[in-house]
Scaffold this active site. Sequence first.
Site, short mmCIF file in Angstrom:
data_model
loop_
_atom_site.label_atom_id
_atom_site.label_comp_id
_atom_site.label_asym_id
_atom_site.label_seq_id
_atom_site.Cartn_x
_atom_site.Cartn_y
_atom_site.Cartn_z
CE LYS A 74 -45.26 30.64 5.56
NZ LYS A 74 -44.99 30.00 4.26
CE LYS A 97 -48.39 32.69 4.38
NZ LYS A 97 -47.76 31.81 3.43
C1 PBG Z 1 -45.81 27.48 2.49
C2 PBG Z 1 -46.92 28.44 2.32
C3 PBG Z 1 -47.96 28.65 3.20
C4 PBG Z 1 -48.79 29.59 2.64
C5 PBG Z 1 -48.22 29.98 1.43
N1 PBG Z 1 -47.06 29.27 1.24
C6 PBG Z 1 -48.26 28.14 4.52
C7 PBG Z 1 -47.68 26.92 5.07
O1 PBG Z 1 -48.07 25.82 4.63
O2 PBG Z 1 -46.86 27.03 5.99
C8 PBG Z 1 -50.06 30.04 3.27
C9 PBG Z 1 -50.98 30.83 2.45
C10 PBG Z 1 -52.36 30.88 2.95
O3 PBG Z 1 -52.74 30.32 4.00
O4 PBG Z 1 -53.14 31.51 2.24
N2 PBG Z 1 -44.68 27.77 1.79
#
Ligand code: PBG
Length: 291
Positions: A163, A216
């Site tokens: 991520k 991601k």
């Molecule tokens: C954090 C989280 C994020 C997303 C899902 N869970 C990003 C973040 O704030 O770092 C992003 C999902 C999206 O942008 O659709 N746990």
Amino acid sequence: PLFVKEGIGEAAPISSMPGQSQHTLESLLKEARELASRGVAGVLLFGVPERKDAGGSESFNDDGIVQRGLRALKDELGDEFVVFADLCLCEYTDHGHCGLVDGDAIDNDTTLATYARIGESQARAGADVVAPSGMMDGQVGAIRSALDDAGFIDTAILSYAVKYASSLYGPFREAGEGAPKFGDRRSHQQGPPNAIEGLREAALDVAEGADALMVKPAIGYLDVLRAVKNRFNYPTAAYNVSGEYSMLLAAAERGWIDERAATIELLTSIKRAGADLIVTYHAKKAAEWLQ
Ligand code: PBG
Ligand code: ZN
């Protein structure tokens, strides 16, 4: 991905994500039924609690909003529809970080014990799969042993293994109300130029017992997705994130691109790069178009 919010009387549209809403329990079920009827395989549920504190205690409350949502989805849609629970703290902490904080820093190791409690609580509520998204080192192992000790040996873990600290999460942070109040997430999310670290992260998660690996964001990271798929040959997921969705929808609203053609093309690209599973806000429309 669906969002269920505590304490609202009706679904609240998310302005930066056309077509997406923060749901009540009732509208959540309605949306999930609609998705299932179009052939979408499951949902990834995020909870937005009314009460936030430094320890994110609503995240492991058996009566918390996400737990109520999970129970309702399982009761209503049954075994064929897969219910994934996002497992993180950022929607639950008053500081908006994915872990417990110590001064300005995220305290990786104390966070793991809380993640273990969340996983157990989500499994008890009926989640088929828990999906830890906080990028703490050791999170998969900590959650796996907690689930096993509590008897949830069949609850799977979809790890957000790779991520990136991306600029494309902005709209999501409106939806999840989990933007960090200070600092950023670069101490634990990955740097976009680095392709090799993702493979190390994924290897750790495999060793700790992950059942599936996620990369991601998706579209900007298709090289990483392909590398993870080839290296591990695991069930591999891609998260087509909020910013990717909103850019496409914004251009389509202006008539600059064709929403349907662009959506199908980009989802196809994610699939071509190795995704077995795509987490996407386009799901409802795409499922219909693909039928
Ligand atoms: C954090 C989280 C994020 C997303 C899902 N869970 C990003 C973040 O704030 O770092 C992003 C999902 C999206 O942008 O659709 N746990
Ligand atoms: Zn988080």
